[in-house]
Design an enzyme around this catalytic site. Structure first.
Site, PDB file in Angstrom:
ATOM      1  N   GLU A  75       0.975  -0.861   0.076  1.00  0.00           N
ATOM      2  CA  GLU A  75       0.130  -0.007  -0.063  1.00  0.00           C
ATOM      3  C   GLU A  75       0.693   1.126  -0.111  1.00  0.00           C
ATOM      4  OE1 GLU A  75      -2.319  -2.982   2.665  1.00  0.00           O
ATOM      5  OE2 GLU A  75      -0.145  -2.630   2.218  1.00  0.00           O
ATOM      6  N   THR A  90      13.040 -42.755  -8.158  1.00  0.00           N
ATOM      7  CA  THR A  90      13.854 -41.466  -8.296  1.00  0.00           C
ATOM      8  C   THR A  90      15.345 -41.772  -8.442  1.00  0.00           C
ATOM      9  OG1 THR A  90      14.254 -41.674  -5.727  1.00  0.00           O
ATOM     10  CG2 THR A  90      12.414 -40.562  -6.378  1.00  0.00           C
ATOM     11  N   TRP A 114      20.140 -37.264 -15.232  1.00  0.00           N
ATOM     12  CA  TRP A 114      18.947 -36.883 -14.841  1.00  0.00           C
ATOM     13  C   TRP A 114      17.835 -37.649 -15.325  1.00  0.00           C
ATOM     14  CZ3 TRP A 114      19.474 -32.725 -11.613  1.00  0.00           C
ATOM     15  CH2 TRP A 114      20.730 -32.063 -11.695  1.00  0.00           C
ATOM     16  N   THR A 153      21.192 -37.711   1.862  1.00  0.00           N
ATOM     17  CA  THR A 153      21.392 -36.854   0.754  1.00  0.00           C
ATOM     18  C   THR A 153      22.639 -35.992   0.404  1.00  0.00           C
ATOM     19  OG1 THR A 153      18.716 -36.699   0.277  1.00  0.00           O
ATOM     20  CG2 THR A 153      20.189 -35.042  -0.908  1.00  0.00           C
ATOM     21  N   LEU A 198      22.029 -27.009  -2.742  1.00  0.00           N
ATOM     22  CA  LEU A 198      20.538 -26.877  -2.099  1.00  0.00           C
ATOM     23  C   LEU A 198      20.056 -25.299  -2.230  1.00  0.00           C
ATOM     24  CD1 LEU A 198      19.018 -29.286  -1.033  1.00  0.00           C
ATOM     25  CD2 LEU A 198      19.207 -28.080   1.272  1.00  0.00           C
ATOM     26  N   SER A 215      20.580 -36.313  12.525  1.00  0.00           N
ATOM     27  CA  SER A 215      20.668 -36.689  13.988  1.00  0.00           C
ATOM     28  C   SER A 215      21.821 -36.778  14.701  1.00  0.00           C
ATOM     29  CB  SER A 215      19.789 -38.152  14.058  1.00  0.00           C
ATOM     30  OG  SER A 215      18.540 -38.039  13.612  1.00  0.00           O
ATOM     31  N   GLU A 266      13.305 -31.476  -0.168  1.00  0.00           N
ATOM     32  CA  GLU A 266      14.128 -32.405  -1.174  1.00  0.00           C
ATOM     33  C   GLU A 266      15.011 -33.232  -0.562  1.00  0.00           C
ATOM     34  OE1 GLU A 266      15.496 -30.638  -4.773  1.00  0.00           O
ATOM     35  OE2 GLU A 266      14.293 -28.789  -4.873  1.00  0.00           O
TER      36      GLU A 266
END
Length: 363
Positions: free
Chosen positions: A55, A167, A176, A202, A210, A228, A296
């Protein structure tokens, strides 16, 4: 451009709001256009946190163009704020400017506003209306609404897979499966998120950066790793540039100090099993003003997040190919009864290049 009705006015305001998709977090993405007699006098989009809201930008734009906004109509995609935060209330600015009418797509879910902004405008004699194109405005700010109403980010889990749901090969090869258009589209979803989350598996297997690379953005999302036992290598690319959050369950003073030297923060959130309490992690991210969380990760963490009830929607890219016996998208336990299946609804299905993009939400 001429604005001949409210629908056109709000549609233009939504277009302005979308310009802030990559920049405004943790603020919502808001657009505002000020119109009189079909002419756009000023337009704006909410800036980065601590800067002008939409605004104020629209009022400044009108002033810079020499327009008098008294008696004009403002179309805004979210109710003008009515409280002092990082900036003064927008409702006060609209009253001072002498607007004749304010049309908002939705009420602000922030309990500090929640209808009070529109009430202040109405008390000042400004005609008000709420609800036009509310669904579109909600989708632009689904993470902000989630954080304000649930105290949780909106969690979107992305996966790229073959048509049979795989995957990666068992040897880890995955690049890919989908085409370049789908990969660029995935980066656009990364860019709109406040943070991107992955798991230590990953990081070990792929050493991802990332970050957002395939689309232009002035802001990189926060990076988060679920780890962890604090196994992450200090040379991992996800740590480069600092600012990474690492959710862990088991403290390690020496490793934590080394990570702090790299600009990373360790967040200890153990559960009874000695792993990261994923539900508590989501609550912590809500407290840290994360609106949209983009996941991801590998099948194991994906499955854990789903089982913990932490995922709101799936963003799945399916390539027209078959991989056969390979790694799947989600490591979920076998079911005894079909009644135990986790149901979703298709929100959007679209072809991106040669691939299919599916946005599906848990029911």
């Amino acid at each position: 451009m001429k604005i001949s009705n409210d629908l056109q006015g709000m549609t233009l305001a939504l277009e302005w709001a979308a310009r802030g998709l990559y920049t405004t977090s943790p603020n919502p993405h808001i657009g505002c256009v000020i119109v009189r007699d079909g002419e756009v006098l000023g337009a704006g989009v909410t800036q980065q946190a601590g800067s002008d809201h939409a605004e104020i930008q629209a009022l400044k734009d009108a002033q810079a163009r020499g327009h008098d906004v008294r008696g004009a109509t403002a179309y805004v995609t979210l109710e003008p704020c009515n409280h002092y935060g990082r900036t003064p209330p927008c409702s006060d600015a609209l009253v001072r400017a002498g607007l004749g009418r304010v049309v908002a797509a939705m009420e602000d879910p922030n309990p500090l506003v929640a209808g009070q902004g529109m009430a202040k405008l109405a008390a000042a004699g400004i005609a008000t209306s709420v609800g036009l194109l509310a669904e579109q405005a909600y989708e632009l700010n689904i993470g902000f609404f989630s954080r304000m109403t649930r105290g949780l980010p909106w969690v979107r889990m992305k996966s790229a897979a073959s048509l049979d749901g795989m995957t990666a090969l068992h040897n880890g090869q995955s690049q890919w499966i989908t085409g370049p258009e789908a990969r660029a589209d995935g980066h656009a979803w990364r860019a709109r998120a406040c943070a991107i989350l992955t798991g230590i598996g990953t990081v070990k297997a792929d050493d991802p950066r990332l970050n957002v690379r395939a689309v232009e953005t002035p802001r990189q999302p926060r990076r988060i790793v679920v780890d962890s036992r604090l196994e992450i290598s200090l040379s991992a690319q996800v740590l480069q540039g600092g600012g990474t959050w690492i959710a862990a369950a088991q403290p390690n003073a020496e490793k934590q100090a080394a990570l702090a030297d790299l600009g990373a923060e360790v967040i200890l959130l153990p559960n009874a099993s000695g792993k990261v309490d994923l539900a508590e992690l989501m609550r912590e991210l809500g407290r840290r003003q994360i609106n949209e969380l983009h996941v991801e990760a590998g099948g194991k963490l994906n499955g854990s997040l789903i089982r913990a009830g932490c995922v709101d929607e799936l963003l799945v890219y399916l390539a027209p190919t078959l991989l056969g016996d390979a790694q799947g998208m989600f490591a979920l336990p076998a079911l005894e009864q079909l009644g135990e299946q986790r149901r979703l609804k298709f929100h959007e299905v679209q072809q991106i290049g040669a691939d299919l993009r599916i946005l599906a939400r848990f029911i």
